[in-house]
Design a protein around this motif. Sequence first.
Motif, PDB file in Angstrom:
ATOM      1  N   LEU A  60      17.018 -18.210 -29.466  1.00 55.17           N
ATOM      2  CA  LEU A  60      17.936 -19.342 -29.362  1.00 55.17           C
ATOM      3  C   LEU A  60      17.130 -20.586 -29.027  1.00 55.17           C
ATOM      4  O   LEU A  60      16.491 -20.658 -27.965  1.00 55.17           O
ATOM      5  CB  LEU A  60      18.984 -19.094 -28.282  1.00 55.17           C
ATOM      6  N   ALA A  61      17.142 -21.563 -29.913  1.00 51.21           N
ATOM      7  CA  ALA A  61      16.444 -22.840 -29.721  1.00 51.21           C
ATOM      8  C   ALA A  61      17.465 -23.847 -29.213  1.00 51.21           C
ATOM      9  O   ALA A  61      18.316 -24.316 -29.969  1.00 51.21           O
ATOM     10  CB  ALA A  61      15.828 -23.293 -31.038  1.00 51.21           C
ATOM     11  N   CYS A  62      17.381 -24.178 -27.935  1.00 53.48           N
ATOM     12  CA  CYS A  62      18.430 -24.983 -27.314  1.00 53.48           C
ATOM     13  C   CYS A  62      17.862 -26.145 -26.517  1.00 53.48           C
ATOM     14  O   CYS A  62      16.688 -26.482 -26.635  1.00 53.48           O
ATOM     15  CB  CYS A  62      19.306 -24.089 -26.440  1.00 53.48           C
ATOM     16  N   ASP A  63      18.721 -26.743 -25.695  1.00 54.30           N
ATOM     17  CA  ASP A  63      18.329 -27.867 -24.843  1.00 54.30           C
ATOM     18  C   ASP A  63      18.501 -27.477 -23.377  1.00 54.30           C
ATOM     19  O   ASP A  63      18.891 -26.338 -23.073  1.00 54.30           O
ATOM     20  CB  ASP A  63      19.140 -29.116 -25.189  1.00 54.30           C
ATOM     21  N   ASP A  64      18.215 -28.405 -22.485  1.00 55.96           N
ATOM     22  CA  ASP A  64      18.297 -28.117 -21.053  1.00 55.96           C
ATOM     23  C   ASP A  64      19.698 -27.742 -20.586  1.00 55.96           C
ATOM     24  O   ASP A  64      19.846 -26.873 -19.723  1.00 55.96           O
ATOM     25  CB  ASP A  64      17.799 -29.320 -20.237  1.00 55.96           C
ATOM     26  N   ALA A  65      20.718 -28.379 -21.123  1.00 54.16           N
ATOM     27  CA  ALA A  65      22.084 -28.070 -20.689  1.00 54.16           C
ATOM     28  C   ALA A  65      22.429 -26.612 -20.977  1.00 54.16           C
ATOM     29  O   ALA A  65      22.973 -25.902 -20.121  1.00 54.16           O
ATOM     30  CB  ALA A  65      23.086 -29.008 -21.371  1.00 54.16           C
ATOM     31  N   ARG A  66      22.087 -26.166 -22.168  1.00 57.21           N
ATOM     32  CA  ARG A  66      22.407 -24.784 -22.568  1.00 57.21           C
ATOM     33  C   ARG A  66      21.586 -23.771 -21.774  1.00 57.21           C
ATOM     34  O   ARG A  66      22.114 -22.769 -21.294  1.00 57.21           O
ATOM     35  CB  ARG A  66      22.155 -24.622 -24.064  1.00 57.21           C
ATOM     36  N   ILE A  67      20.293 -24.040 -21.612  1.00 57.64           N
ATOM     37  CA  ILE A  67      19.465 -23.062 -20.896  1.00 57.64           C
ATOM     38  C   ILE A  67      19.808 -23.040 -19.415  1.00 57.64           C
ATOM     39  O   ILE A  67      19.705 -21.990 -18.773  1.00 57.64           O
ATOM     40  CB  ILE A  67      17.958 -23.266 -21.158  1.00 57.64           C
ATOM     41  N   ALA A  68      20.264 -24.164 -18.856  1.00 59.66           N
ATOM     42  CA  ALA A  68      20.702 -24.177 -17.458  1.00 59.66           C
ATOM     43  C   ALA A  68      21.930 -23.289 -17.289  1.00 59.66           C
ATOM     44  O   ALA A  68      22.055 -22.569 -16.285  1.00 59.66           O
ATOM     45  CB  ALA A  68      20.992 -25.605 -16.995  1.00 59.66           C
ATOM     46  N   THR A  69      22.823 -23.328 -18.252  1.00 56.11           N
ATOM     47  CA  THR A  69      24.003 -22.460 -18.222  1.00 56.11           C
ATOM     48  C   THR A  69      23.589 -21.001 -18.262  1.00 56.11           C
ATOM     49  O   THR A  69      24.094 -20.167 -17.498  1.00 56.11           O
ATOM     50  CB  THR A  69      24.947 -22.783 -19.405  1.00 56.11           C
ATOM     51  N   LEU A  70      22.659 -20.676 -19.150  1.00 53.83           N
ATOM     52  CA  LEU A  70      22.173 -19.294 -19.252  1.00 53.83           C
ATOM     53  C   LEU A  70      21.431 -18.869 -17.983  1.00 53.83           C
ATOM     54  O   LEU A  70      21.595 -17.740 -17.511  1.00 53.83           O
ATOM     55  CB  LEU A  70      21.257 -19.150 -20.471  1.00 53.83           C
ATOM     56  N   ASN A  71      20.623 -19.763 -17.438  1.00 55.16           N
ATOM     57  CA  ASN A  71      19.878 -19.468 -16.221  1.00 55.16           C
ATOM     58  C   ASN A  71      20.832 -19.227 -15.046  1.00 55.16           C
ATOM     59  O   ASN A  71      20.595 -18.361 -14.212  1.00 55.16           O
ATOM     60  CB  ASN A  71      18.912 -20.618 -15.918  1.00 55.16           C
ATOM     61  N   THR A  72      21.919 -19.972 -15.002  1.00 51.69           N
ATOM     62  CA  THR A  72      22.931 -19.787 -13.964  1.00 51.69           C
ATOM     63  C   THR A  72      23.624 -18.443 -14.138  1.00 51.69           C
ATOM     64  O   THR A  72      23.755 -17.668 -13.190  1.00 51.69           O
ATOM     65  CB  THR A  72      23.981 -20.919 -14.016  1.00 51.69           C
ATOM     66  N   GLU A  73      24.040 -18.183 -15.359  1.00 56.89           N
ATOM     67  CA  GLU A  73      24.794 -16.957 -15.650  1.00 56.89           C
ATOM     68  C   GLU A  73      23.976 -15.691 -15.419  1.00 56.89           C
ATOM     69  O   GLU A  73      24.474 -14.714 -14.866  1.00 56.89           O
ATOM     70  CB  GLU A  73      25.283 -17.003 -17.103  1.00 56.89           C
TER      71      GLU A  73
END
Length: 167
Positions: free
Chosen positions: A44-57
């Motif tokens: 998944l090639a994403c941005d900081d907002a998306r990876i922050a969500t994944l990192n939180t989850e």
Amino acid sequence: MLIDLITEDPRWQEAGLDTLAENAARAALAHLGLVPAAHEIALLACDDARIATLNTEFRGKPVPTNVLSWPDEDLAAEEAGAPPALPDPSAQDPEEALFLGDIAISYDTCAREAADQAKPFADHVTHLILHATLHLLGYDHIRDKDATLMETLEIEILGKMGIANPY
């Protein structure tokens, strides 16, 4: 193709992530005696907002990070510093690719880190994809001996690719 790329952030297309990721993952697998064509990784090639969500989850850390990985199978060695139990290289069939797991990578954090460390963006991204691929194969860096093993392997593989020691 080894990498199944899902691009959410179009900046990754301009950066050539498809080629960088394919080369990094292929180099890791080949170095370990595995057949790249007999494996598959979802990226998944994403941005900081998306990876922050994944990192939180998944990690309980509500901040962006550069790369995350989710191995399909836990191959980690129980003994610190021992290599993981890799898939059997003689039993690999490109017709039935073995799914290794998922990786997510953030453009924003990668670009910021590369600039802060005065590294070429492509080299930094290649290192992170290599690093994440090794995680999918059971390598880790939580224990000191495991970190030494993983970093040594990364330096060797990157060196073969013409990329300087990132450490």
